[in-house]
Structure formats: structure tokens, C-alpha cells
Motif scaffolding. Structure first.
Motif, PDB file in Angstrom:
ATOM      1  N   ILE A   6       0.849  -1.194   0.000  1.00  0.00           N
ATOM      2  CA  ILE A   6       0.000   0.000   0.000  1.00  0.00           C
ATOM      3  C   ILE A   6       0.883   1.242   0.000  1.00  0.00           C
ATOM      4  N   TYR A   7       0.585   2.168  -0.898  1.00  0.00           N
ATOM      5  CA  TYR A   7       1.190   3.501  -0.839  1.00  0.00           C
ATOM      6  C   TYR A   7       0.090   4.497  -0.483  1.00  0.00           C
ATOM      7  N   ILE A   8       0.358   5.353   0.511  1.00  0.00           N
ATOM      8  CA  ILE A   8      -0.595   6.378   0.943  1.00  0.00           C
ATOM      9  C   ILE A   8       0.090   7.732   0.856  1.00  0.00           C
ATOM     10  N   HIS A   9      -0.550   8.686   0.179  1.00  0.00           N
ATOM     11  CA  HIS A   9       0.070   9.992  -0.040  1.00  0.00           C
ATOM     12  C   HIS A   9      -0.526  11.058   0.880  1.00  0.00           C
ATOM     13  N   ILE A  10       0.365  11.740   1.590  1.00  0.00           N
ATOM     14  CA  ILE A  10      -0.009  12.896   2.408  1.00  0.00           C
ATOM     15  C   ILE A  10       0.587  14.126   1.732  1.00  0.00           C
ATOM     16  N   PRO A  11      -0.236  14.965   1.091  1.00  0.00           N
ATOM     17  CA  PRO A  11       0.303  15.996   0.205  1.00  0.00           C
ATOM     18  C   PRO A  11       0.618  17.331   0.881  1.00  0.00           C
ATOM     19  N   PHE A  12       0.869  17.314   2.189  1.00  0.00           N
ATOM     20  CA  PHE A  12       1.084  18.565   2.911  1.00  0.00           C
ATOM     21  C   PHE A  12       2.529  18.683   3.375  1.00  0.00           C
ATOM     22  N   CYS A  13       3.039  19.902   3.356  1.00  0.00           N
ATOM     23  CA  CYS A  13       4.387  20.155   3.855  1.00  0.00           C
ATOM     24  C   CYS A  13       4.439  21.583   4.391  1.00  0.00           C
ATOM     25  N   SER A  14       5.486  21.872   5.142  1.00  0.00           N
ATOM     26  CA  SER A  14       5.605  23.209   5.723  1.00  0.00           C
ATOM     27  C   SER A  14       6.112  24.218   4.706  1.00  0.00           C
ATOM     28  N   HIS A  15       6.799  23.714   3.678  1.00  0.00           N
ATOM     29  CA  HIS A  15       7.427  24.576   2.688  1.00  0.00           C
ATOM     30  C   HIS A  15       7.717  23.735   1.455  1.00  0.00           C
ATOM     31  N   LYS A  16       7.476  24.277   0.285  1.00  0.00           N
ATOM     32  CA  LYS A  16       7.723  23.534  -0.962  1.00  0.00           C
ATOM     33  C   LYS A  16       9.185  23.702  -1.378  1.00  0.00           C
ATOM     34  N   CYS A  17       9.894  22.571  -1.467  1.00  0.00           N
ATOM     35  CA  CYS A  17      11.293  22.610  -1.884  1.00  0.00           C
ATOM     36  C   CYS A  17      11.389  23.054  -3.344  1.00  0.00           C
ATOM     37  N   TYR A  18      12.503  23.676  -3.692  1.00  0.00           N
ATOM     38  CA  TYR A  18      12.622  24.309  -4.995  1.00  0.00           C
ATOM     39  C   TYR A  18      12.711  23.310  -6.148  1.00  0.00           C
ATOM     40  N   TYR A  19      13.029  22.058  -5.847  1.00  0.00           N
ATOM     41  CA  TYR A  19      13.158  21.034  -6.895  1.00  0.00           C
ATOM     42  C   TYR A  19      11.931  20.131  -6.968  1.00  0.00           C
ATOM     43  N   CYS A  20      10.960  20.318  -6.071  1.00  0.00           N
ATOM     44  CA  CYS A  20       9.869  19.362  -5.911  1.00  0.00           C
ATOM     45  C   CYS A  20       8.764  19.561  -6.946  1.00  0.00           C
ATOM     46  N   ASP A  21       8.411  18.452  -7.640  1.00  0.00           N
ATOM     47  CA  ASP A  21       7.261  18.492  -8.540  1.00  0.00           C
ATOM     48  C   ASP A  21       6.213  17.471  -8.135  1.00  0.00           C
ATOM     49  N   PHE A  22       6.328  16.970  -6.887  1.00  0.00           N
ATOM     50  CA  PHE A  22       5.340  16.025  -6.384  1.00  0.00           C
ATOM     51  C   PHE A  22       4.028  16.747  -6.073  1.00  0.00           C
ATOM     52  N   THR A  23       2.983  15.965  -5.845  1.00  0.00           N
ATOM     53  CA  THR A  23       1.722  16.536  -5.395  1.00  0.00           C
ATOM     54  C   THR A  23       1.901  16.940  -3.940  1.00  0.00           C
ATOM     55  N   ALA A  24       2.222  18.205  -3.722  1.00  0.00           N
ATOM     56  CA  ALA A  24       2.518  18.693  -2.374  1.00  0.00           C
ATOM     57  C   ALA A  24       2.100  20.147  -2.262  1.00  0.00           C
ATOM     58  N   TYR A  25       1.486  20.489  -1.119  1.00  0.00           N
ATOM     59  CA  TYR A  25       0.966  21.823  -0.892  1.00  0.00           C
ATOM     60  C   TYR A  25       1.345  22.288   0.513  1.00  0.00           C
ATOM     61  N   VAL A  26       1.679  23.565   0.633  1.00  0.00           N
ATOM     62  CA  VAL A  26       1.974  24.128   1.956  1.00  0.00           C
ATOM     63  C   VAL A  26       0.741  23.976   2.839  1.00  0.00           C
ATOM     64  N   ILE A  27       0.940  23.498   4.047  1.00  0.00           N
ATOM     65  CA  ILE A  27      -0.163  23.037   4.886  1.00  0.00           C
ATOM     66  C   ILE A  27      -1.056  24.166   5.394  1.00  0.00           C
ATOM     67  N   VAL A  32      -6.864  19.652   6.357  1.00  0.00           N
ATOM     68  CA  VAL A  32      -6.153  18.405   6.637  1.00  0.00           C
ATOM     69  C   VAL A  32      -7.095  17.336   7.189  1.00  0.00           C
ATOM     70  N   ASP A  33      -7.942  17.708   8.156  1.00  0.00           N
ATOM     71  CA  ASP A  33      -8.839  16.709   8.737  1.00  0.00           C
ATOM     72  C   ASP A  33      -9.851  16.196   7.713  1.00  0.00           C
ATOM     73  N   GLU A  34     -10.321  17.091   6.855  1.00  0.00           N
ATOM     74  CA  GLU A  34     -11.230  16.655   5.792  1.00  0.00           C
ATOM     75  C   GLU A  34     -10.508  15.705   4.829  1.00  0.00           C
ATOM     76  N   TYR A  35      -9.231  15.972   4.602  1.00  0.00           N
ATOM     77  CA  TYR A  35      -8.447  15.105   3.721  1.00  0.00           C
ATOM     78  C   TYR A  35      -8.331  13.705   4.325  1.00  0.00           C
ATOM     79  N   LEU A  36      -8.062  13.627   5.622  1.00  0.00           N
ATOM     80  CA  LEU A  36      -7.941  12.315   6.267  1.00  0.00           C
ATOM     81  C   LEU A  36      -9.275  11.573   6.234  1.00  0.00           C
ATOM     82  N   GLY A  63       5.012  15.153  -0.198  1.00  0.00           N
ATOM     83  CA  GLY A  63       4.656  15.860   1.010  1.00  0.00           C
ATOM     84  C   GLY A  63       5.526  15.441   2.194  1.00  0.00           C
ATOM     85  N   THR A  64       4.981  15.748   3.349  1.00  0.00           N
ATOM     86  CA  THR A  64       5.655  15.434   4.610  1.00  0.00           C
ATOM     87  C   THR A  64       4.652  14.802   5.560  1.00  0.00           C
TER      88      THR A  64
END
Length: 381
Positions: A6-27, A32-36, A63-64
């Protein structure tokens, strides 16, 4: 085959890294609770459609994931247990974590939920370079996070390092390897920077403001990595991955062996019953779609010829290579029948070799892996 990973994606992080193209959004400001809650709905829809077998590996990435609060982490752990209750006794359960985001409370929740492996994104041990690539942790936080994980009873640890970063030198890579190895993790993932379209680094590259190392320096960093890892007792079991004996990433090996896996969360990819799918990427769109069913953006039935190509493209990344007997067992054909001219050409060029039952990259093939993998595209007979 029913997925056992199983892979589970949590798309939140405190800051988007400059090289990142993943599905990730500043939290900040994210639901977040609705996402869970939506993740739980997707789990329910998924297991109703594809009932799970005994699960052997779980990987929570981002994400993180470690940015979630202890209560949110506990909710996620409980949901996994509810919808995927059958677990192998030796299950590998990994959570990606950024240094500085793990606390004793979070680690205790993860440990209680069955997490037994953490993957820390260290990336580099040069302080100013961390800021240059958009990382928000410090070198000291890497060390403290490793210590905290072990104190919590999670001792199967992996560190991510990167090379080919802007302004990075071979000497920088040497220092990062020395300091990383000194922490004695069980596993390293060491990747070269790939500048992806749409990232901050891509914009800087177009503007001529991204001073990348030369190809020769990047190659030297990779070869240095391989040398230092071998000297420290780590086996290179995959193009970019090194481990202590028995500590290979079993979950990532599922991908390289072209085996099925559940993919859950915004932007996640999955592969089950011969169908590959990708979920919608937007958080709010993901939440909305789970109220109607599985939040799949696109999917396709993988034809046999593509399966066979993937078996070589992915499997050749592994040091163990692609087994001819397992290939025949899965597809009913010898690899030579399907890829004869390609295999002969790559062997003639010194990029591929055959040892006993398996095909492997040669030393030269390891350095030109992408060229080898591309040779199989569209070539299955």
C-alpha cells in the motif's frame, strides 16, 4: 494478483522545496482533517472493489507525512488498521519524515500503529546548500531526529541524499556521505537532481540562474557515493539505493519487480489487477470525488507487451537483474523470444550482461541506465 503493498500519499508540507514536482501543498489553510476523512472513504471504496490480502508493506509518503499532528497520525493509523487489518508478521511499514518534524509524541503514535521504518530527507549536510534548495531543516535536526527515532524504538532508518545540486562540489558530497554514514542508518537513497518543469529550479534554469555542477563532477559524485557506501558495508542493490544486508526497501522493490500495489491519496498512483491508475491531484477535488467513489483521474489496462517491457525497464534497476525463469513463468515466453535483438544489441555494446538465470546492467550500463531502459520501449514482440 491482489496487491500486498500500500502507498498512501499525504500531500502537505511546511514549505515547498525548490526542486519538488510532487503533489505537495503548503499546509497552512489546507483542510487536513477533511483530507484524512476522504482518505478513509477512498480506503472503503477501494477494498470494496479490490478486497485486500495479507499486507506485506505500507509506505506513507508525501509531502511530509510527519507534519501531521499526533491526533491526525493516530487517525490515519487507525484507518489503515480498519480497512487493511490482515498484516504479514514481518510487515515493513515506512513513513517519510522531514528532520525536525518528528516529536516523541508523534513517534510513539507511529510506533503504536505498527510503523517500523522511517525515511528521513536529509538531502545534504552543507548548511547553506540546504537553504539554497529550499529545505527548512538544519543539519543538527537530522542528527536529533535519527536519535529520537531510535529512542522511540524505530531503528530501521533510511536517509535520502542528493547530488548534482546547484553550487555543490565533489567535496560537499564527500562531507555529506561521511556525516550520513556516521549516523549509521540501515539504508541510503542517493539521487541526482532532476530539474522538473514547473518547479522553482526550472524557472531559475530558464533564466540562467541555476549553477549546476558539470556532468563530469556529477559522475564523480555518483562514483564517490558508490565507493564510500561499499567501504562502509552498504550493498548497492538498486541504481540509487544502498542498504545493510536484509534492510533493502521491500516496498520500493515492489515497484522495481513490477508487482501490484494500492495507491491511495491525492495524486497517488496504483497498480492492481492489470490496471494502472492515477488519482486526482487537487486536495479539494480529491475530497469531493471520494464522496462519489474512487477519486481516479485516469486509468488504463496494461497490455501484455507493456507489462513485459516494464519487467525489464524496472527490473534492470536492481542489482539482481531480471530473472529469465521468472519472466517465463509470468509471461509464458523466454525473454530472448520477446526482446532478442534488443538484448543482443545491449550486450554487444557492453551495457548488459547475462549471468546464469538473469540479465544485469554492466558497470558501463549502470552509468547509462536511462539509455538501456529506453531501448526496451515499444520493442516487445
Amino acid at each position: 494478483m491482489t496487491p500486498r503493498a500500500i502507498y498512501i500519499h499525504i500531500p502537505f508540507c511546511s514549505h515547498k522545496c525548490y526542486y519538488c514536482d510532487f503533489t505537495a501543498y503548503v499546509i497552512n489553510g489546507q483542510p487536513v482533517d477533511e483530507y484524512l476523512e476522504a482518505l478513509e472513504r477512498e480506503m472503503a471504496h477501494t477494498v470494496a472493489e479490490i478486497p485486500p490480502d495479507r499486507i506485506e508493506t505500507i509506505f506513507i509518503g508525501g509531502g511530509t507525512p510527519s507534519i501531521l499532528s499526533p491526533d491526525q497520525l493516530e487517525r490515519l493509523m487507525n484507518a489503515i488498521q480498519t480497512y487493511f487489518p490482515r498484516r504479514a508478521s514481518n510487515q515493513e511499514f515506512t513513513v517519510e519524515a522531514n528532520p525536525g518534524t518528528v516529536t516523541p509524541e508523534k513517534l510513539a503514535v507511529m510506533k503504536q500503529g505498527g510503523v517500523n521504518r522511517l525515511s528521513f530527507g536529509a538531502q545534504t549536510f552543507r548548511r547553506d546548500l540546504l537553504a539554497r534548495i529550499g529545505r527548512v531543516h538544519t543539519v543538527e535536526e537530522v542528527e536529533r531526529s535519527v536519535e529520537a527515532a531510535r529512542a522511540a524504538g524505530i531503528d530501521n532508518l533510511s536517509l535520502d541524499l542528493m547530488f548534482g545540486l546547484p553550487d555543490q562540489t565533489v567535496e560537499d558530497m564527500e562531507e555529506s556521505l561521511q556525516r550520513g554514514i556516521a549516523l549509521a542508518p540501515d539504508h541510503f537513497s542517493v539521487y541526482s537532481l532532476k530539474v522538473e518543469e514547473g518547479t522553482r529550479f526550472h524557472h531559475q534554469l530558464l533564466q540562467g540562474k541555476l549553477p549546476l555542477p558539470s556532468e563530469d563532477d556529477e559522475l564523480e559524485m555518483y562514483q564517490l557515493t558508490r565507493k564510500r557506501m561499499k567501504e562502509a558495508g552498504y550493498r548497492q542493490y538498486e541504481v540509487s539505493n544502498f542498504s545493510r544486508p536484509g534492510r533493502e526497501s521491500r516496498h520500493n522493490s515492489v515497484y522495481w519487480l513490477n508487482q501490484p500495489y494500492y495507491g491511495l491519496g491525492a495524486g497517488a498512483h496504483g497498480y492492481a489487477r492489470g490496471v494502472r491508475h492515477a488519482n486526482v491531484r487537487g486536495v479539494r477535488e480529491y475530497i469531493r470525488r471520494t464522496r462519489e467513489g474512487r477519486p481516479v483521474a485516469e486509468s488504463h489496462q496494461v497490455p501484455t507487451h507493456e507489462e513485459m517491457e516494464n519487467q525489464f525497464i524496472l527490473g534492470l534497476r536492481l542489482a539482481d537483474g531480471v530473472s529469465s525463469s521468472l519472466f517465463k513463468k509470468r509471461f509464458g515466453k523466454e525473454p530472448e523470444t520477446v526482446f532478442g535483438p534488443v538484448l543482443e544489441s545491449l550486450k554487444h555494446r557492453g551495457l548488459l550482461q547475462q549471468k546464469k538465470d538473469a540479465y544485469h546492467l554492466t558497470e558501463q550500463g549502470l552509468l547509462f541506465g536511462n539509455e538501456v531502459f529506453a531501448a526496451f520501449l515499444g520493442e516487445a514482440v
